[in-house]
Design a protein around this motif. Structure first.
Motif, short mmCIF file in Angstrom:
data_model
loop_
_atom_site.label_atom_id
_atom_site.label_comp_id
_atom_site.label_asym_id
_atom_site.label_seq_id
_atom_site.Cartn_x
_atom_site.Cartn_y
_atom_site.Cartn_z
N LYS A 28 0.81 -1.24 0.00
CA LYS A 28 0.00 0.00 0.00
C LYS A 28 0.83 1.28 0.00
O LYS A 28 0.37 2.31 0.49
N ARG B 52 1.45 3.39 -2.28
CA ARG B 52 0.82 4.51 -2.99
C ARG B 52 -0.24 5.22 -2.18
O ARG B 52 -0.49 6.41 -2.37
N VAL B 53 -0.90 4.48 -1.30
CA VAL B 53 -2.01 5.10 -0.59
C VAL B 53 -1.62 5.52 0.84
O VAL B 53 -2.43 6.11 1.55
N ILE C 292 -2.62 9.00 2.07
CA ILE C 292 -4.06 9.20 2.38
C ILE C 292 -4.39 8.56 3.73
O ILE C 292 -5.14 9.11 4.54
N VAL D 136 -13.28 6.40 0.32
CA VAL D 136 -12.52 7.16 -0.67
C VAL D 136 -11.89 6.19 -1.66
O VAL D 136 -11.41 5.11 -1.29
N TRP E 243 -9.04 5.12 -4.54
CA TRP E 243 -7.64 5.42 -4.90
C TRP E 243 -7.21 4.39 -5.94
O TRP E 243 -7.89 3.37 -6.13
N LYS E 244 -6.08 4.62 -6.61
CA LYS E 244 -5.67 3.72 -7.69
C LYS E 244 -4.35 3.05 -7.33
O LYS E 244 -3.37 3.71 -7.03
N GLU F 194 -9.91 -0.05 -5.88
CA GLU F 194 -9.42 0.09 -4.50
C GLU F 194 -10.20 1.16 -3.74
O GLU F 194 -10.44 2.25 -4.26
N ARG F 195 -10.54 0.83 -2.52
CA ARG F 195 -11.27 1.77 -1.65
C ARG F 195 -10.67 1.75 -0.25
O ARG F 195 -10.13 0.73 0.20
#
Ligand SMILES: C[S@@+](CC[C@H](N)C(=O)[O-])C[C@H]1O[C@@H](n2cnc3c(N)ncnc32)[C@H](O)[C@@H]1O
Length: 338
Positions: free
Chosen positions: A16, A18-19, A22, A297, A299-300, A320-321
């Protein structure tokens, strides 16, 4: 001031990184952070604040052993991980890891000081040379049958997955991956190792230093979710990244458990009992029906194993959430969950 973020020196399906920004925006600078499905620790390592009380856990003993060994004996792990990609070694070390290596790390659960640098170094080396899922699954040219090492090529073919002869080439792409990956060097925040420059020892020592006070557990997720783990330092934040429902993905983990629904139920109950708890739950669109005061939310992801992502991993990347409990900070793009 923002802390430098670090990365695991190996690829991990469902990682994870990339996210992570957030997740941290939603959680804020929590006094107590719990990550029950840690894998490559992408979110913990992406924390922009100074570390506070932090507990991570993964059911996979090779993962927990690697993180423990890296902190306790960084030089020993580096010594065992520093080896060229060699297909014969990949097969032989795989067979050793799933037999002798597996027995050796069984002590992890019973002995809090135990770790094995050879298992850690060989595991991370192989994870980076192996294509896709299946490293340390026991499937390979040499396999363990009833506790004995046997030539998998002499075993009957048992279904599509096959064994033995079905061996795969090591990862030979230019980009490489993880420990052998050719990645931009990000100072001490860079990845551990790559083919051309060899092992970036400074990056691995930086990782070890970052993890010095992180509590690493190895077992079922539920063991680190009780209030005794997170109640003492507030506010508390839990990032839940369980293996997604198995009918929604193709790649599998070495240790598979179908816990997505149980994790959702725990999250809803925990926040009902302790409304101040900040929980972020990862999953695919439609996987979790959450109460209306939760946010969601989109996200990719990169899909699959980063650059190797193909097929299902790639097509799922847009699904993806993150579901955010009511006490989380608002983040851009968040909507009511129901
Ligand atoms: C989606 S991955 C987590 C990825 C992680 N967030 C990262 O960024 O690398 C799910 C992880 O859960 C672990 N796992 C599977 N079943 C588990 C269980 N019952 N309890 C704890 N961990 C489990 C797997 O080994 C895997 O590492």
């Amino acid at each position: 001031m923002s802390e430098p973020t670090l990365k695991a020196p190996f690829p991990w399906f469902g990682g994870k990184s990339r996210v992570a920004p957030i997740v941290w925006e939603a959680l804020g600078d929590v006094g107590n952070y719990v990550e029950p499905f840690a894998g490559s620790l992408a979110v913990l390592l992406g924390r922009p604040h100074a570390p506070r009380v932090e507990t991570v856990n993964d059911l996979d003993g090779y993962v927990a052993n690697f993180w423990r060994a890296l902190v306790a004996d960084t030089a020993g792990v580096i010594q065992h991980a520093d080896w060229p990609v060699n297909e014969a070694d990949l097969s032989a070390r795989h067979a050793w890891l799933v037999s002798t290596g597996k027995e050796r790390i069984e002590r992890l659960a019973g002995d809090p000081d135990y770790y094995d640098v050879k298992v850690a170094g060989w595991w991370v080396w192989g994870l980076c040379a192996w294509i896709g899922s299946g490293w340390c699954s026991g499937k390979g040219p040499w396999v363990v049958e009833s506790g004995r090492l046997v030539d998998g090529r002499k075993l009957p073919h048992l279904g599509d997955a096959g064994r033995g002869i079905n061996r795969q080439l090591p990862h030979l792409g230019d980009a490489g991956r993880g420990i052998n990956r050719q990645l931009p060097h990000l100072g001490t925040a860079g990845m551990g190792i790559n083919r051309q420059r060899g092992i970036d020892e400074a990056a691995l020592y930086a990782l070890a230093a970052r993890l010095r006070r992180v509590r690493v557990c190895c077992g079922d997720w539920s063991r680190v979710c009780g209030p005794s783990v997170w109640r003492h330092s507030k506010p508390a934040g839990v990032f839940l990244d369980p293996p997604y429902a198995q009918d929604l993905r193709a790649d599998l983990y070495r240790v598979e458990t179908d816990v997505s629904a149980a994790v959702r139920e725990w999250a809803v109950r925990a926040v009902t009992d302790a409304p101040e708890l900040r929980v972020v739950l990862a999953g695919y669109e439609g996987e979790h029906a959450m109460p209306s005061d939760w946010g969601v939310v989109a996200w990719k992801a990169a899909g699959g194993y980063g650059s190797q992502g193909e097929g299902r991993g790639k097509s799922n990347a847009g699904l993806e959430r993150l579901w955010l409990s009511p006490a989380c900070n608002a983040v851009e793009g968040v909507e009511a969950a129901a």
